[in-house]
Design a protein around this motif. Sequence first.
Motif, mmCIF file in Angstrom:
data_model
loop_
_atom_site.group_PDB
_atom_site.id
_atom_site.type_symbol
_atom_site.label_atom_id
_atom_site.label_comp_id
_atom_site.label_asym_id
_atom_site.label_seq_id
_atom_site.Cartn_x
_atom_site.Cartn_y
_atom_site.Cartn_z
ATOM 1 N N PRO A 217 36.839 2.821 2.433
ATOM 2 C CA PRO A 217 36.155 3.687 1.583
ATOM 3 C C PRO A 217 34.419 2.541 1.611
ATOM 4 O O PRO A 217 34.496 1.351 2.002
ATOM 5 N N ALA A 218 33.599 2.294 1.775
ATOM 6 C CA ALA A 218 32.243 1.763 1.674
ATOM 7 C C ALA A 218 32.343 0.597 0.877
ATOM 8 O O ALA A 218 33.382 0.979 -1.199
ATOM 9 N N GLY A 219 32.409 -0.417 0.587
ATOM 10 C CA GLY A 219 32.483 -1.385 -0.274
ATOM 11 C C GLY A 219 33.425 -2.180 -0.332
ATOM 12 O O GLY A 219 33.526 -3.442 -1.170
ATOM 13 N N THR A 220 35.132 -2.346 0.474
ATOM 14 C CA THR A 220 35.971 -2.821 0.251
ATOM 15 C C THR A 220 35.849 -4.264 1.334
ATOM 16 O O THR A 220 36.810 -4.719 1.269
ATOM 17 N N THR B 43 44.794 -2.426 8.861
ATOM 18 C CA THR B 43 44.866 -1.674 7.579
ATOM 19 C C THR B 43 43.894 -0.644 7.140
ATOM 20 O O THR B 43 42.797 0.077 7.431
ATOM 21 N N TYR B 44 44.485 0.029 5.825
ATOM 22 C CA TYR B 44 44.065 0.809 5.074
ATOM 23 C C TYR B 44 43.619 0.193 3.943
ATOM 24 O O TYR B 44 44.130 -0.079 2.736
ATOM 25 N N PHE B 45 42.070 0.998 3.898
ATOM 26 C CA PHE B 45 41.921 -0.068 1.918
ATOM 27 C C PHE B 45 42.032 1.426 1.285
ATOM 28 O O PHE B 45 41.474 2.626 1.731
ATOM 29 N N ALA B 46 42.294 0.638 -0.012
ATOM 30 C CA ALA B 46 41.790 1.932 -0.964
ATOM 31 C C ALA B 46 40.222 1.492 -2.079
ATOM 32 O O ALA B 46 39.934 0.464 -2.209
ATOM 33 N N ASN B 47 40.279 2.405 -2.762
ATOM 34 C CA ASN B 47 39.123 1.821 -4.511
ATOM 35 C C ASN B 47 39.474 1.139 -5.682
ATOM 36 O O ASN B 47 38.365 0.418 -5.189
ATOM 37 N N LYS B 48 40.515 0.640 -4.574
ATOM 38 C CA LYS B 48 40.812 -0.750 -5.930
ATOM 39 C C LYS B 48 40.822 -2.083 -5.015
ATOM 40 O O LYS B 48 40.202 -2.979 -5.575
ATOM 41 N N ASP B 49 39.914 -2.006 -4.032
ATOM 42 C CA ASP B 49 39.767 -2.884 -3.097
ATOM 43 C C ASP B 49 38.144 -3.047 -2.867
ATOM 44 O O ASP B 49 37.501 -3.801 -2.632
ATOM 45 N N VAL B 50 37.691 -1.924 -3.777
ATOM 46 C CA VAL B 50 36.307 -2.149 -3.884
ATOM 47 C C VAL B 50 35.663 -3.810 -3.807
ATOM 48 O O VAL B 50 36.178 -3.626 -5.364
ATOM 49 N N VAL B 51 35.085 -4.052 -3.546
ATOM 50 C CA VAL B 51 34.123 -5.340 -4.029
ATOM 51 C C VAL B 51 32.636 -5.138 -4.258
ATOM 52 O O VAL B 51 32.228 -6.405 -4.712
ATOM 53 N N ARG B 52 32.094 -3.926 -4.590
ATOM 54 C CA ARG B 52 30.242 -4.031 -5.003
ATOM 55 C C ARG B 52 30.657 -4.266 -6.125
ATOM 56 O O ARG B 52 31.506 -4.157 -7.129
ATOM 57 N N HIS B 53 29.441 -3.571 -6.632
ATOM 58 C CA HIS B 53 29.657 -2.641 -8.149
ATOM 59 C C HIS B 53 30.424 -2.138 -8.304
ATOM 60 O O HIS B 53 30.959 -1.506 -7.893
ATOM 61 N N PRO B 54 30.704 -2.391 -9.647
ATOM 62 C CA PRO B 54 32.463 -1.820 -10.412
ATOM 63 C C PRO B 54 32.027 0.028 -10.764
ATOM 64 O O PRO B 54 32.498 0.662 -10.058
ATOM 65 N N LEU B 55 30.057 0.139 -10.216
ATOM 66 C CA LEU B 55 30.229 1.522 -10.329
ATOM 67 C C LEU B 55 30.591 2.597 -8.940
ATOM 68 O O LEU B 55 31.074 3.215 -8.733
#
Length: 359
Positions: A167-170, A324-336
């Motif tokens: 997802p976006a932001g990872t 490499t498959y990223f998940a929601n917990k890997d998002v490093v942008r704003h917590p929202l």
Amino acid sequence: MLPTHDSAQGGPKTNLNIEPDSSTAPQPATQHNLTLEPNDGRHLAMLCGQLDGHLRQIEQRLGIQISNRGNQFSLSGPAVNLASAAQLLIHLYAEICQGVDLSPESLHLQLQQAGMENLVDAAQSDEAVEAIQVIRTKRTSIKPRGKNQQGYVRIIKHSDINFGIGPAGTGKTYLAVACAVEALLEERVRRILLVRPAVEAGEKLGFLPGDLSQKIDPYLRPLYDALYEMLGFETVNKYIERNIIEVAPLAFMRGRTLNNAFIILDEAQNTTREQMKMFLTRIGFGSTAVITGDATQVDLPRGAHSGLTHASNILDGVDGIGFTYFANKDVVRHPLVQRIVQAYDAHEERATPLDKSIQ
């Protein structure tokens, strides 16, 4: 009012004491002392932050109190949080000593849930600090956050073709650019190629003015932003003039063989199957390719199939190709952003086939 009994002769006073209910009494605060080495004033000042702002940020997040004198730190609060706080301070100080800058924004990322989970895992590993994958560029040092990002960087350094899907932001694109800049500065490659399919996100922009570079620039703006941060405006513009950094639309890649280059294909979910195959067969000797994309944000015309999804199904398990498959917990942008991604994923899971057919 508790009853008391006094003797007439001024004898001793007897108080009826009631023991507090242990189930409602607050848990006693414990104290933990910590010494950080080496005792370097500049590094310690960065750890504490301006007016101890970093320490206050940690206190607020973990519900503890931190005081220090030099490299001697005293932590008090619930015992369950003290171990995480101590490990966090050790972790941050090790990074600072390795040249990684600490800011309120980067500390916020460290304190996110995914980061704290990794710190707990790191506490169980004696080689946790040595295993940190730090990417060093001309103007900054970048440290991947979490297991997935560190694994992503490790795979890029050891595989010639790499896919980063999530997802976006990872941090998929940002870390790919960081690895490309590091490889260029270390002279492991001779140039960087930035490639992206020219597909608008649901909008028709019409014909854009200017030459090829100016036409494709709006689509590559995220890559430029990362390059400017890592190399500076003057260096990036000089490299572009010398074709050390080259930007090109995906359609112009046919027929080329790319040797000794670091190639980044961004927004790969907007490639067709034919375009993806064409791109993957451009790789020459001494080159590294990184393909990034989010399979849930496809902007292709209705009925067209994403080349990213197709390639991941076909090439998974092929030697020399890393995924490499990223998940929601890997998002490093704003917590929202993390919550938004989770909300959309939950909606997609609840959607009926009829709902999906009319989207």
